[in-house]
Design a protein around this motif. Structure first.
Motif, PDB file in Angstrom:
ATOM      1  N   PHE A 187      -5.656  -6.042   0.258  1.00 12.51           N
ATOM      2  CA  PHE A 187      -5.091  -4.835   0.860  1.00 12.51           C
ATOM      3  C   PHE A 187      -4.504  -3.915  -0.200  1.00 12.51           C
ATOM      4  O   PHE A 187      -4.752  -2.719  -0.217  1.00 12.51           O
ATOM      5  CB  PHE A 187      -4.026  -5.244   1.877  1.00 12.51           C
ATOM      6  CG  PHE A 187      -3.249  -4.085   2.442  1.00 12.51           C
ATOM      7  CD1 PHE A 187      -3.774  -3.328   3.478  1.00 12.51           C
ATOM      8  CD2 PHE A 187      -1.993  -3.755   1.944  1.00 12.51           C
ATOM      9  CE1 PHE A 187      -3.069  -2.252   3.993  1.00 12.51           C
ATOM     10  CE2 PHE A 187      -1.281  -2.685   2.455  1.00 12.51           C
ATOM     11  CZ  PHE A 187      -1.820  -1.939   3.487  1.00 12.51           C
ATOM     12  N   LEU A 232      -6.366  -1.117  -2.632  1.00 10.32           N
ATOM     13  CA  LEU A 232      -6.942   0.138  -2.166  1.00 10.32           C
ATOM     14  C   LEU A 232      -5.936   1.268  -2.210  1.00 10.32           C
ATOM     15  O   LEU A 232      -4.731   1.047  -2.171  1.00 10.32           O
ATOM     16  CB  LEU A 232      -7.370  -0.004  -0.705  1.00 10.32           C
ATOM     17  CG  LEU A 232      -8.578  -0.837  -0.375  1.00 10.32           C
ATOM     18  CD1 LEU A 232      -8.526  -1.186   1.091  1.00 10.32           C
ATOM     19  CD2 LEU A 232      -9.832  -0.065  -0.695  1.00 10.32           C
ATOM     20  N   GLN A 290      -6.225   1.535   5.526  1.00 11.62           N
ATOM     21  CA  GLN A 290      -6.304   0.674   4.352  1.00 11.62           C
ATOM     22  C   GLN A 290      -6.645  -0.761   4.777  1.00 11.62           C
ATOM     23  O   GLN A 290      -7.414  -1.448   4.103  1.00 11.62           O
ATOM     24  CB  GLN A 290      -4.958   0.736   3.616  1.00 11.62           C
ATOM     25  CG  GLN A 290      -5.001   0.210   2.198  1.00 11.62           C
ATOM     26  CD  GLN A 290      -3.753   0.614   1.417  1.00 11.62           C
ATOM     27  OE1 GLN A 290      -3.162   1.671   1.664  1.00 11.62           O
ATOM     28  NE2 GLN A 290      -3.337  -0.220   0.489  1.00 11.62           N
ATOM     29  N   ALA A 327      -9.995  -2.664   3.649  1.00 12.88           N
ATOM     30  CA  ALA A 327      -9.815  -3.914   2.908  1.00 12.88           C
ATOM     31  C   ALA A 327     -10.548  -5.051   3.605  1.00 12.88           C
ATOM     32  O   ALA A 327     -11.211  -5.877   2.968  1.00 12.88           O
ATOM     33  CB  ALA A 327      -8.328  -4.232   2.774  1.00 12.88           C
TER      34      ALA A 327
END
Lengths: 449, 741, 165
Positions: free
Chosen positions: B92, B95, B81, B85
């Motif tokens: 962050f 997602l 992630q 991102a």
């Protein structure tokens, strides 16, 4: 009043007489200090023998604090007279026995007197060690003098008057320290005699398994009839044994070497440490102990063989009422104790266990509350403790049920105090001490139902 | 809250933009037939080259990242992630990451070998960077501005004049349904905002508040509970069982017997357990297993037929050895020992089988299950849901097979299979026993002139793919035999993983004795052969440095050219306070070891201090200091967590663990008989120093600590006691016997 | 029918008296935190608090806990309003797979309720019944310390803290 006055007079006379006698009997000379001998001055074979003997004598158990340095002492030993702390028996010159000659060591073993000439309290079981031969004392000495020296001054004992006066010990010795309590019996086998020598001497089995009198001495007339150790009952190991299946030499030998036996269960409490030490002892010595002790156990009152005991428990005729206790047992205990998985990793069939048959419920309560702790990193039995799960009433119900279900003994009367005490002395399953306990020596036993 | 992902394709499609249609159709096809391989592409993009296999942007701007890898507690879901991102320039938290699901994600094989960051992380890195470039290009087209004048920010493309186009607005039907390019416009590591940060893991809040976090927490409507009655030993034949009596028990729905596969289904879980006990109690088995002698493992291994191959050879006749030593090292069978026994849920509806599993490989497991049930591959879907940590091939795949086999007999009813503790311990495939023989000589300058290394080992992967790897398939009436074992190919290797020394020796000879016969069920366990090979090499390096009278750290540096390796050695030594000529306090010892996992993944050096009780033989790890280089670091705390865990777990393997068995049965069947490290033995401290390499490729680090930790501890014990222990585990008894000898 | 008090609420449970508490919590009350790890009282994954004491729910039959106050991890706090012990484990990132963690947290909670300032040795000893296979021990120890600190410094406990007793 008059009566107590008379008693007072007698006591005073005795004290004076004792004092006079004391000059003659109490005083022991110091033995000259030596420079600590170099570890290299002892033959490796002697040290090795000493290691085995020290294991037989369970020396580490009293002379090492949990998590502390080996043999550095400091373990509190509670007695009815106050608390005595074990001493540092590492070869440290100032705080240990580094300046003790072999003669001084031998005198301590034999007479309970330290190098400086002070009487030692009989928590150090010289009433047994007095039987140890010179040769074995020499090996023990060699072993201890080659350990790591640890600086650890002895903790002062916490004893009530008059027991804090070492002169009292001299009187005690007059009454209770008998030299040469062990005599070879020519009518018995060499192995029996070897076993007797070890049991009566270094292994000091009676220290826990023989009842003690008001002055803390073993009542030798009823030797091995059951005593106590650290809040546990030490079962009778003579004809009074509560074991449902009679002990024989083979069973004893297996149990002492492995820490468990399928007909008797797993060693726990203070006995766990003993069997752990015995794992490091020559098999021949353990077997000798088993042979001798089998004789001490003698022929049981009634022949009790395993099959009969188990069959009777399984039938449970008239002894398994549909009660709250039965429900607790079925729900909390049966999944292990009735699983068919044999000891040490399956719970023992409680019909075979001594705990429900014993004269008092202390061990049973201890084990139900605290369980059996795992030994770090070693195959070892685990039993969860139920201190957090069951209240006192539930414990009592369960314990009464176990007694009625698995034994033909009369019920134990009011043992609320035992439960209360056990809650205080038995730390619930693994909750306080980080100390390793002991593992059975051989644990990869075939594990078939 | 992180509920287990129970998405089906339909629910994914619902409420999302046009992009998804092409995604789902295109992707589904891509998986079944595998897209044209694109060898020039980075990492897993090679086999799944479409960007929308990895990144999906919905019309509402929602972004989903797909990985074919399974979260096993390593925390990579959070790292992925972060990567996405960072490269997409979105917050962050905006997602979502979807992990392995044969219905949704790319086929990335197994989640193993410390490959997740290398394979999937790298694919996501490039896919995200390329997606961002495509979004920029699309925005440039729409705004009629040069792409160079645009920037991305917070999920939108922003023009210099302040105009913003959200990603959701920009995604057209096929924008991301395009093949990746070999080169990606990656961000400059110096500008990273999310990558390189210790972002808290996304899965932890649910795990510490009782959220649904594991497959064990799945509760489908109408779900019933199954328990298996396993044979008492390998190959045992069921002679008889009393199914009728058990079926009369309360709550019992059915007893399933298919050859030697025996199971019971009940409405409630504890009813199933009671029925299982009754069924087991009333079953008779004929046992045939002939297991080797527990304490003669080295002899047994050497006696097995072997396929021998020289896997490395170097010679320089000018270097000659003067002083030679040799030694053998052994490792027993060891257990994965997951704390949560394996579990699976299966649901058979309209001829389609859906299985939720904590398998490490949803695609291979699907293949095995389809083959076992003789169903078309397309009718089986396997969805990964996190389980308890597995550390390799434990019972997860088998449980999935069990659930599928049982569910087929209970159409329309979700079936939950939960293994019991004893079952996991007795039936999981163990880490294989191994043996190594080493021989080396020092020249006149105390340098190693020649080096001989031989390793005897089974394969280290009997993972499914073929149905014969599933217990259920082996036990059912129409049994499918266990497929023949194959060695895992180098450079990664299996039994020979890390068998080739990383050090530069003028003469070196490395032989792999591959043992195809497997007397005990084995498969992949964390680090595979590297655990024992690194233990052997790094122990022997210490023996040689003692022979040379050299400091162990200096001795290693003297033979190591790899600069990154030298850096981690120096860093660990410095962090530990390692001093040449140092003497440990009485009863303590210092140890050092180093390896580069597989000689191509992360570098790791570990210095340890141990305390040995000379009377009891008990060893305690006092402290450990590690240095690790795993390339560009995405989540430093995640990496530290992995290395810490690696050291503690390896300490347990190294000091305590061995599977036990008698002539027929596995006897280590619970935590009494297979003890692992408890809090009593946790060290005072573990320090992990990271050497970050911004911009360099991710190097897998999940397994890199296992071997070095073992050797470092063995070396510290040797330092403390003067005794060299070469047989794992370095148990209390072995240490006591060595001291007393 | 058994009356069970879990996290401050009463439930009527229809299950056999010998059913381990674990299965009642997980299957009847749909609580996730207490985990099946061994069913033998050997690993600690199933630990919950009963009347202030840490208890292994896998070996605790229903009939022993009727009428007693049972607290599970769910009863301490939530993702949004975590209890100190939960906050501490989040802040220390004290998990890998996390399967064992809920049980550890409950025993730690029981410890902190009776001893607000445990030493490192006391924490280790207390957690000895618990197994963790990922090797997260160092973090767990730090998290328990942090929780002690958080509890100590917390001026106001979250409202739902009450059920933890």
């Amino acid at each position: 009043m008059a009566r107590s006055g008379i008693i007072g007079g007698v006591v005073a006379a005795l004290v004076i007489a004792g004092a006079v006698l004391g000059v003659v009997l109490v005083w022991r000379p110091a033995i000259a200090a030596i420079d600590p001998p170099s570890p290299q001055s002892f033959a490796p074979e002697l040290v090795k023998r000493g290691r085995e003997l020290a294991a037989l004598g369970n020396c580490n158990d009293c002379h090492t604090v949990r998590g502390g340095k080996n043999f550095a002492g400091g373990l509190p030993v509670p007695t009815p007279f106050g608390t005595i702390f074990s001493t540092n028996i590492t070869p440290d010159a100032e705080t240990g026995i580094g300046r003790w000659s072999e003669g001084a060591f031998r005198r301590a073993m034999r007479l309970g007197v330290d190098r400086q000439g002070r009487h030692l309290y009989p928590t150090f079981p010289y009433d047994h060690f007095t039987n140890v031969t010179d040769e074995d004392d020499r090996a023990l000495y060699a072993y201890l003098m080659t350990r790591e020296p640890v600086v650890a001054a002895a903790r002062p004992n916490q004893l009530r008057f008059p027991f804090n006066q070492r002169v009292v010990i001299a009187g005690w010795k007059l009454l209770f320290l008998h030299r040469e309590t062990y005599h070879p019996d020519a009518t018995k086998s060499a192995e029996w005699n070897r076993g007797a020598y070890l049991v009566e001497g270094l292994a000091h089995c009676g220290a826990c398994h023989t009842p003690r009198n008001a002055l803390g001495a073993e009542r030798t007339k009823v030797a091995f009839s059951g005593g106590e150790a650290d809040d546990w009952s030490a079962y009778a190991i003579n004809t009074k044994s509560p074991a449902p299946v009679a002990w024989d030499a083979d069973a004893l030998d297996f149990y002492l070497r492995n820490g468990w036996h399928p007909d008797h269960g797993t060693a726990r409490g203070p006995m766990a440490q003993v069997v752990k030490n015995l794992a490091a002892v020559p098999a021949s010595d353990v077997h000798a102990i088993a042979v001798y002790m089998a004789d001490v156990f003698g022929v049981p009152h009634a022949a009790r063989d395993r099959a009969a005991v188990v069959a009777e428990a399984r039938s449970g005729v008239g002894r398994a009422p549909d009660s709250e206790g039965a429900a607790i047992f079925a729900a909390a205990c049966a999944s292990c104790h009735d699983s068919g998985r044999p000891p040490p990793y399956g719970g023992i069939n409680l019909a075979l266990s001594s705990a429900p048959s014993a004269p008092d419920p202390r061990n049973l309560v201890n084990i139900v509350l605290a369980g059996v702790r795992p030994v770090e990193g070693e195959r070892s039995p685990i039993m969860p403790g139920f201190a957090g799960t069951m209240n006192d009433q539930q414990i009592a119900v369960l314990v009464n049920y176990l007694r009625s279900r698995f034994t033909s003994q009369p019920p134990w009367g009011g043992f609320e105090k035992t439960i209360e005490e056990a809650r205080r002395t038995q730390t619930a399953y693994l909750t306080t001490s980080a100390a390793p306990t002991s593992a059975p020596a051989s644990a990869t036993q075939r594990d078939k139902p | 809250m992180n509920a287990p992902v129970i998405l089906d394709r339909r629910s994914v499609l619902a409420g999302s933009g046009a992009l998804i249609v092409s995604f789902s159709l295109g992707r589904a096809l891509a998986q079944e037939k595998a897209a044209t391989p694109a060898p020039s592409l980075p990492a897993s993009l090679k086999t799944s080259p479409y960007l929308d296999s990895w990144i999906r942007i919905d019309a509402n701007g929602a972004i989903t990242v797909f990985t074919g890898k399974a979260e096993l507690g390593q925390g990579f879901k959070t790292a992925f992630q972060q990567i996405a991102a960072e490269q997409l320039d979105v917050p962050f938290a905006s997602l979502k990451v979807i992990t392995a699901d044969t219905g949704l994600t790319a086929n990335e094989g197994y989640t193993s070998g410390s490959h997740s960051m290398q394979d999937s992380g790298t694919a996501i890195l490039h896919a995200a960077a390329q997606a961002r470039a495509l979004l920029l290009a699309e925005a440039a087209k729409r705004l009629d501005l040069p792409a160079e004048t645009l920037r991305t920010d917070n999920g939108a493309v922003v023009a210099a004049d302040g105009r913003r186009l959200g990603y959701g607005e920009l995604v057209a039907s096929d924008l991301l349904h395009t093949q990746a390019q070999p080169e990606s416009p990656l961000k400059d590591p110096a500008t990273f905002k999310v990558m390189g940060q210790s972002v808290p893991r996304v899965d932890i809040p649910a795990k510490v508040t009782g959220g649904a976090a594991y497959i064990q927490d799945m509760r489908l409507p109408g779900m019933v509970h199954a328990r298996i009655v396993r044979p008492p030993s390998y190959g045992a034949q069921l002679v008889e069982c009393d199914a009728a009596a058990v079926e009369k028990m309360p709550g019992v729905l059915k007893v399933i017997r298919d050859g030697n596969f025996l199971a019971v289904l009940a409405t409630r879980e504890f009813q199933a357990i009671k029925a299982m006990r009754a069924l087991a109690g009333g079953s008779k088995w004929q046992e045939n297993a002939k297991l080797p002698k527990q304490d003669e493992l080295p002899t047994m291994l050497m006696a097995l037929p072997s396929h021998d191959s020289t896997i490395f050879q170097r010679s320089d006749p000018s270097a000659t050895g003067l002083r030679t030593i040799e030694a053998s090292y052994t490792r027993p069978y060891q257990s994965h020992g997951s704390i949560g026994p394996s579990c699976a849920v299966a649901h058979f509806v309209d001829g389609k089988m859906t299985v939720w599993s904590h398998t490490q490989g949803v695609y291979p497991d699907r293949q095995a299950i389809a083959e076992m049930l003789r169903m078309p591959l397309g009718d089986v879907r396997v969805i990964h849901v996190e389980g308890s940590g597995c550390y390799g091939h434990n019972g997860a795949d088998d449980a999935a097979g069990d659930a599928a086999l049982i569910a087929r007999g209970m159409p329309d009813t979700p079936v939950r299979v939960q293994w019991m503790r004893e079952e996991e311990h007795a039936w999981e495939p163990f880490g294989p026993a191994m043996m190594t023989k080493l021989k080396a000589s020092l020249d006149g300058n105390g340098k190693i002139a020649d080096w001989h290394f031989e390793v005897w080992s089974n394969t280290h992967s009997m993972r499914p793919g073929g149905a014969g790897c599933l217990l259920a398939a082996q036990h059912m009436a129409q049994a499918i035999p266990v497929p023949p074992a194959k060695p895992l190919p180098l450079p990664e290797g299996g039994g020979d993983r890390n068998a080739i020394p990383i050090y530069t020796f003028p003469n070196a000879h490395v032989v792999h004795h591959f043992l195809p016969d497997m007397p005990v069920r084995i498969s992949a366990m964390r680090a595979l052969g590297a655990y024992h090979n690194v233990f052997s090499i790094e122990s022997f390096m210490d023996e040689l440095s003692t022979l040379a009278g050299a400091d162990p750290v200096e001795f290693r540096l003297k033979h190591l050219d790899d600069p990154r390796g030298r850096d981690v050695i120096a860093k660990a030594a410095e962090g530990f306070g390692w001093l040449k000529g140092q003497t440990a306090p009485r009863d303590r010892g210092f140890g050092f070891a180093f390896a580069r996992y597989k000689n191509l993944a992360a570098y790791c050096a570990i210095a340890t201090e141990v305390e040995v009780n000379r009377e009891t033989g008990r060893v305690r790890l006092v402290r450990a200091v590690a240095a690790v280089d795993s390339g560009q670091v995405v989540n430093p705390d995640g990496l530290v967590n992995q290395i810490e865990g690696s050291i503690v777990q390896s300490t347990s393997w190294t000091l305590y663990e061995s599977v036990s068995f008698d002539d027929t049965r596995i006897t280590s069947i619970d935590w009494q008989t297979y003890p692992i490290l408890r809090f009593d033995a946790v060290p005072d401290s573990i320090d992990v120093h990271i050497i970050n390499r911004p911009g360099l490729p991710f190097l897998g680090s999940g397994e890199t600590g296992q071997g070095p930790a073992a050797a470092s501890i063995a070396n510290a014990i040797a330092n403390a006691t003067g005794k060299r222990l070469r047989d794992l585990p370095l148990s209390r008894k072995r240490i006591k016997d060595a001291i007393d000898a | 029918m058994t009356t069970l008090k879990v996290n401050g609420q009463e439930h009527q449970i229809e299950a056999d008296a010998d059913t381990p508490l674990l299965y009642v919590l997980r299957d009847e009350l749909k609580l996730n935190a207490a985990k099946f790890g061994c069913g033998l009282g050997q690993c600690g994954s199933c630990t919950v608090i009963v009347d202030g004491k840490a208890v292994l729910s896998c070996v605790t039959p229903l009939l022993l806990v009727e009428g007693k106050q049972i607290t599970t991890l769910e009863g301490l706090g939530t993702d949004e309003a975590p209890a100190p012990i939960q906050r501490a484990f989040m802040e220390e990132q004290a998990a890998q797979c996390g399967y064992c963690i809920a049980g550890m947290m409950m025993r730690a909670q029981a410890l902190l309720q009776r001893n607000s300032k445990p030493t490192d040795a006391e924490i280790r000893a207390e957690l000895a019944p618990h197994l963790c296979r990922c090797g997260t021990h160092m973090r767990i120890l730090r998290a328990v310390k942090r929780a002690a600190h958080l509890m100590d410094t917390a001026e106001l406990l979250p409202a739902n803290q009450g059920s933890a007793r």
